[in-house]
Every structure is written in C-alpha cells, then in structure tokens.
Enzyme design. Structure first.
Site, PDB file in Angstrom:
ATOM      1  N   ALA A   1       9.092-120.319  13.368  1.00 23.58           N
ATOM      2  CA  ALA A   1       9.455-119.766  14.671  1.00 23.58           C
ATOM      3  C   ALA A   1       9.101-118.291  14.773  1.00 23.58           C
ATOM      4  O   ALA A   1       9.101-117.734  15.875  1.00 23.58           O
ATOM      5  CB  ALA A   1      10.943-119.969  14.919  1.00 23.58           C
TER       6      ALA A   1
ATOM      7  N   TYR B   1       4.538-111.640   8.476  1.00 22.12           N
ATOM      8  CA  TYR B   1       4.823-113.058   8.239  1.00 22.12           C
ATOM      9  C   TYR B   1       4.431-113.936   9.428  1.00 22.12           C
ATOM     10  O   TYR B   1       3.776-114.972   9.280  1.00 22.12           O
ATOM     11  CB  TYR B   1       6.316-113.208   7.929  1.00 22.12           C
TER      12      TYR B   1
END
Length: 355
Positions: free
Chosen positions: A116, A146
């Site tokens: 997400a 990330y």
C-alpha cells in the site's frame, strides 16, 4: 506435483505461505538469506542464498513451475524512513534478477508482493482518508524509497507479461500482522511493537506511542493474507490487487484493543518526534471481492489476541527480558487456567503460545 518457489521464505509472510502451500500438496523450495527465526521451515528444500546475486536467482528458479516473490529489504516505519538507499538498491536487484531468471528458466507464473506504500501521499493527508482503490496509484507519488521500489517492480511485472508472456500477479499488502513475525529490533511493524510494549508493561502502566495516535490504518491477519495470495495466484486477474482489511482504526484504538486482549489498563505517552508515515490509509476491497469472491475473515480483535499471546510467550523465554519474565509467565499461567476452566480448548492452546 507442482513445484513452487517461495522467496523470502525465512521471513514472516514467506514462512506462513510455505506452510500453507505444503498443506495443499505442493513441493516447495524456500529461499532466503536466513532461515526462519521462530520455527523450522516446512519447505521440502530450503536454500540460503543472497538473491541480490544473479547466479543465485538462476539457481533458485531452476526447475520451478511457479514463483511467489516475497524477498525484499523492508521493515516497519522506523526502518523504511532511515534506510531508503539500502531498500531500493537491494530490492531492485532482487526483483529484477528474479523476474529475468524466472523467464529464462521457464517459470509459468510469478507473483510479486507489492505494498500500500505505492499509493500517492497526496491522497493520504487526513486521518479520515477515502479508501484507496487500485487505480489511485497514478499520478504517482509513492512513499519515498520503499514505495517507489514497489511501484517500479509492479511496472516490471506488467512488461514481463506484455513482452515475454510471463503470467505475473501483483498483490498490494495493507499492514499484515500475526504470530511468527518480528516484534523487536527496529524492523517490527506497529501491531507487533504495541503487543511487545503492552506485554512488558505492568497493569496500569504507560507505553510510548509514535505520533499523536490519531493516524489511521487498516490491519490484516496473516492467515487471511496467505489465503488471499493463493487465491490471486490461481486467478486469471493480471492487474495489481489490494489485500487487506477495510476496517480503519486509529493507532490509539489499536493500543486499546491490544490492552483489552492483555487484560490490562494501559496509558499512552505520545512521541510526536517519531516517524509516523502517512496520516491515514485504508484499503478499498471492492475489487478484491469482485475478483476473488472472497475477503479477509479473521476479525482484528481475534487476530490481535492471537498475536499478543504469541509475542508474550516469546518474551517470557528471552534472556534480555528477564526482568519481566516471572510476571509474563504468571500471566500465561493465569490465562491457561482461565481457558481450561471455561472449557475453551482453542484459547487454552493459543494461550500456551509456541511451546
């Protein structure tokens, strides 16, 4: 018998997925740079390999029908905020090599585990956030480091499907938690960290909470996660898909839930200088239900209870937590007796933790 590879099989989700696949009759090769920390792997073969190296990716994928790609450099918000170069360097190498090695070795299907964190920051600036749909990923503004690495590899999977015919699947995790996961050392995520802190504090004590506690998230239990991974891999759906619960809560509410599972009164001391991530995030599961005809089943309360019980049992045996050992063992004994007295066999086994 179908032969499958699970990379990252020494980690939390990869270890659970290996067990799940073995229970369904697959021959499983697990690969990681380390073995599972808390129990032995169920894999038929476990190779300790550094998948940043091209030759190791070729060796890992040789003779495999399918690949579940979970290997990555990652951790909780504290880790990913301060290790962006390492995360991008290592994970880009792993995923680029693994996709190409899978293609060269004739792998028929490849699943990539995204996050997400690929969703744009501009959609997550308020706690009362609108649930994130898969198409919300663009225009892109992923979490620095990330998130961008995950989004890049999603595109790689798309192009390996389009250009080479490698059947790729992409799953976007929303805060997976459960037993057998990291709970200290700096790489743990918020549910595990909170379980550890509450286990170690005495009834009526206080724990540190990062941020003001009003930031929001949704959390998905590990059993639902591996079920969802498997269902997506078996489906014909080729686009990225959310996998998580769509029940949004504040971090303060998460603390209170764990405290109730522990049977404790716990105060909160907020550290506003600590990393907090986005202000709000929740999963829109509309497409998950449409594509898989399924959605996560384990309630947040039950998942947190199981996780707390397991982490507490681990802390009770760790020498570095010797100061709390007698109290933790006393709590475990109390819960076992209570479970036995009520005839709740499932809870009695769970209360015992990893014996």
């Amino acid at each position: 018998m179908k032969r499958v590879l699970v990379t990252g099989a020494g980690g939390f989700i990869g270890h659970h997925l290996t067990t799940y696949l073995k229970q369904r009759g697959y021959w499983v090769r697990g690969v990681d740079k380390k073995r599972p920390e808390y129990e032995e792997s169920k894999a038929d073969e476990f190779l300790v390999l550094d998948l940043r190296r091209w030759e190791n990716c070729l060796a890992a994928t040789e003779g495999m029908d399918e690949v579940y790609g979970l290997a990555a450099e990652m951790g909780g918000i504290g880790f990913i905020e301060h290790n962006k170069a390492v995360i991008m360097h290592d994970s880009v190498l792993i995923n680029t090599h693994m996709l190409e090695a899978s293609r060269q070795n004739g792998v028929s299907r490849y699943l990539f585990t995204s996050s997400a964190c690929i969703y744009p920051g501009y959609l997550q600036k308020t706690a009362d956030v609108t649930p994130l749909k898969e198409e919300d990923a663009y225009p892109a503004d992923a979490e620095d480091g990330y998130g961008w690495e995950k989004l890049f590899t999603e595109r790689m999977c798309r192009h390996y499907l389009e250009d080479y015919g490698l059947e790729t699947r992409v799953v976007r995790f929303h805060n997976i938690f459960g037993p057998l996961g990291t709970y200290d050392g700096g790489r743990e995520k918020s549910p595990a960290a909170i379980c550890r802190k509450i286990a170690l504090v005495q009834d009526g004590g206080e724990i540190e909470v990062w941020g003001d506690g009003l930031q929001t998230r949704s959390y998905c239990y590990i059993d639902d996660c591996v079920e969802g991974i498997y269902r997506l891999m078996r489906s014909d759906y080729r686009q990225p898909l959310n996998l998580g619960q769509d029940r949004m809560i504040t971090v303060n509410e998460l603390v209170d839930m764990v405290a109730r599972a522990a049977g404790k009164r716990v105060g909160r001391r907020h550290n506003l200088a600590a990393p907090q991530g986005v202000r709000g995030r929740n999963s829109d599961n509309t497409r998950l239900r449409e594509v898989l005809g399924w959605e996560p089943q384990v309630s947040l309360e039950e998942g947190l209870r199981r996780t707390y019980v397991w982490i507490r049992s681990q802390l009770a045996e760790r020498p570095e937590y010797a100061e709390a050992r007698d109290r933790l063992r006393g709590e475990i004994s109390r819960d076992r007796k209570a479970a036995a007295a009520t005839g709740d066999a499932a809870r009695e086994v769970s209360a015992a933790g990893a014996r």
